[in-house]
Structure formats: C-alpha cells, structure tokens
Design an enzyme around this catalytic site. Structure first.
Site: not given
Ligand SMILES: NC(=O)c1ccc[n+]([C@@H]2O[C@H](COP(=O)([O-])OP(=O)(O)OC[C@H]3O[C@@H](n4cnc5c(N)ncnc54)[C@H](O)[C@@H]3O)[C@@H](O)[C@H]2O)c1
Length: 281
Positions: A117, A140, A152, A190
């Site tokens: 993000s 995104h 995006e 955003n």
């Molecule tokens: N939450 C939102 O609304 C949102 C929206 C758009 C983008 N994002 C982006 O998406 C990405 C994930 O966000 P999220 O909310 O799903 O986070 P989250 O914490 O729910 O999930 C992340 C997952 O990645 C896993 N992980 C971490 N290191 C790892 C590795 N080395 N190998 C394999 N798996 C690994 C974790 O165990 C976890 O299950 C981030 O970059 C975040 O900024 C989030």
C-alpha cells in the site's frame, strides 16, 4: 490458464488467491506455517458460504474454486508459476527476502506483483535482478478483495508495456476493474481517501458536528456505504495515522495528520479491535 502464486495468506493474500481461483486459475498460496494456511482456507470457506447465501456465487463455484487452491510453506514450489503476487507484511525487509527468493526459484518469464500500500514499486523492484525488473509491477487490491472491484495497476520506471497489459488482463479475469496509476506515494485511491478522512477529523476538532453525524452525512448525503469514523474504527486509527504520516512526508501540509487523530492513537483508542475508538467505547 496461467498458474498463479500468492505469497502471504493473511487478510489480503488469501482473498487474492480466492479471486484468481474463482477466475479459473491454478493457484498456489504460501505462508510461513501450515496453521496459518489452514486458517486462511477456513476463512475462505466462510467467505464463499456467505457469498452463496447472498447470491454472489453459484452453488457449484465454492468447491471448484477451493479445489484450485493448493498451499505450501516452501517457496521452492513456485518454480512453475507464471505470475506471483506478494501480500506479506508491509515491511520492506520482509518483502525483499520474499522477492529475492522468488527471483532464484521462478522461471525468467514469471511476472512478479506486489500488493504493497505504501512502499514505492520502484524501491521493491530493486530486490529482484535486472532481468526481472521489466516483469515487476504493483497490483493494489482493496479489502475485502472478494467484494471490492478495483485494482490499481502500478508500473515502475522499468516495467515493460507487456507486463502492464498482462496485469490488466489477469485482474479483469479475476473479476476486477483495473486502473493504471503512477508509482507515487498513496497511489490514487489512498490520496483521495485520506484527504477525505483528514477533513472529517478536522470537522470534529472544530466542533462542527459529531463523528456520528458526519458518518450519517456521508452515508445519506454522499451515498457512501460507511462513514469515515466507522471506517477508521474498522481498520484502526493507528493504520490511518501511519498512512497519513507517509503522505505528509511526500506531499507536505495538505496531508498533515490532524492533532485529534494523533491524540486518539496515543490514548490507545484505535477502534473496534480494542473496543474504544470514534464510535465505539
Ligand atoms: N489490509 C488492507 O486493507 C490492505 C489493503 C491493500 C493492501 N494491503 C497490503 O497487503 C499486504 C498484506 O496485508 P494484509 O492486511 O493481508 O496483512 P496480514 O498481516 O493479514 O497478512 C500478511 C501475511 O503474510 C505472511 N507472511 C509474512 N512473512 C512471510 C514470508 N516471508 N513468507 C510467506 N508469508 C509471509 C504472514 O504470516 C501473514 O499471514 C501488505 O503489504 C499491506 O500493506 C493491505
């Protein structure tokens, strides 16, 4: 029928895997433990069940989609993937390690996408070899991915035009509507969204209206499904502040986080997660 890989089975990654599986792809989903992967599949079962009940999916779709998702804790299994989306923690070091490993495992034609993000795509692209960079792009998604239609698509300086086209086509195939956005802080959505949240908090700071009334105003006057304060309570004021600090650093005054938001976060009143926020507690 590209073979898709998704790394990170959290809130975003699991549902990104799901939309590709619903789109007919063979999907491999990775996380760091079998437990996290089993939990993710269980959550997806729930998402599909609710979707069927609401008429979003046909009765036969859930079982077929889930059968198309395999899981692994070993990125070596990604060797046959045509496209891999990374959705691990929002930490450059964690993402860098994943991309470096994938770069050694995946074939030269495999496309890499990040769901970051806030980290510039051009910064993440430095963590793969020069030959891969034309096939590196930002995609995104929005939460919940199974419901939100937008993606995006963010090329960096060296992304090849064919990679942009492939990312657009894959997103459409997964039932999404892609838009192309430049690799700038906050991308497009955003920036619009946080300008709106900042103004909503300022209205409360100035005593113009209560959070509840502003939520009502946005729902009834603007047709938004949720008000800004309900939204901040849902995804936490701490995450809101983190994003605004990044936008403030990039764009200056117009994204300065409001004092009241900082105060709420410092008080620990970050939202539904802790039972105290703008509209809870
Ligand atoms: N939450 C939102 O609304 C949102 C929206 C758009 C983008 N994002 C982006 O998406 C990405 C994930 O966000 P999220 O909310 O799903 O986070 P989250 O914490 O729910 O999930 C992340 C997952 O990645 C896993 N992980 C971490 N290191 C790892 C590795 N080395 N190998 C394999 N798996 C690994 C974790 O165990 C976890 O299950 C981030 O970059 C975040 O900024 C989030």
């Amino acid at each position: 029928m590209e073979r898709i890989g998704v790394v990170g089975a959290g809130l975003m990654g699991a549902e990104i895997a799901l939309v590709y599986a619903l789109g007919g792809h063979d999907v491999l989903l990775a996380d760091t433990s079998e437990k996290l992967l089993a939990d993710a599949l269980k959550r997806l079962g729930g998402v599909l069940e609710k979707g069927v009940a609401r008429g979003f999916y046909k009765d036969s779709e859930p079982a077929a989609a889930l059968a198309r998702i395999r899981t692994t804790t070993d990125l070596a299994a990604f060797a046959d993937r045509d496209m891999v989306t990374e959705a691990v923690f929002e930490k450059e070091a964690v993402k860098a390690e994943v991309f470096k490993r994938l770069d050694t495992v995946c074939g030269p034609a495999c496309l890499f996408a990040s769901n970051t993000s806030t980290i510039p795509i051009s910064t993440l692209a430095r963590h793969v070899g020069a030959e891969r960079r034309p096939r590196f792009i930002g995609t995104h998604y929005f939460s919940p991915v199974s419901r939100m239609k937008l993606v995006e698509i963010i090329p960096h300086f060296e992304t090849a035009p064919e990679t942009i086209q492939a990312a657009m086509r894959l997103a459409k195939g997964a039932g999404k509507t892609p838009i192309r956005v430049k690799d700038v802080a906050g991308f497009a959505v955003n920036r619009v969204f946080h300008a709106f949240l900042i103004e909503a908090v300022k209205l409360v700071e100035e005593g113009v209206a209560t959070p509840e009334d502003i939520d009502t105003a946005c729902k009834l006057g603007l047709g938004h499904p949720m008000g800004p304060f309900e939204l901040m309570d849902a995804f936490t004021s701490s995450l809101t502040l983190e994003v605004q600090e990044i936008l403030f650093e990039s764009y200056g005054e117009r994204f300065r986080p409001p004092a009241l938001l900082k105060q709420k976060v410092r008080a620990g009143h970050i939202g539904r997660k802790v039972g105290k926020g703008w509209r809870v507690g």
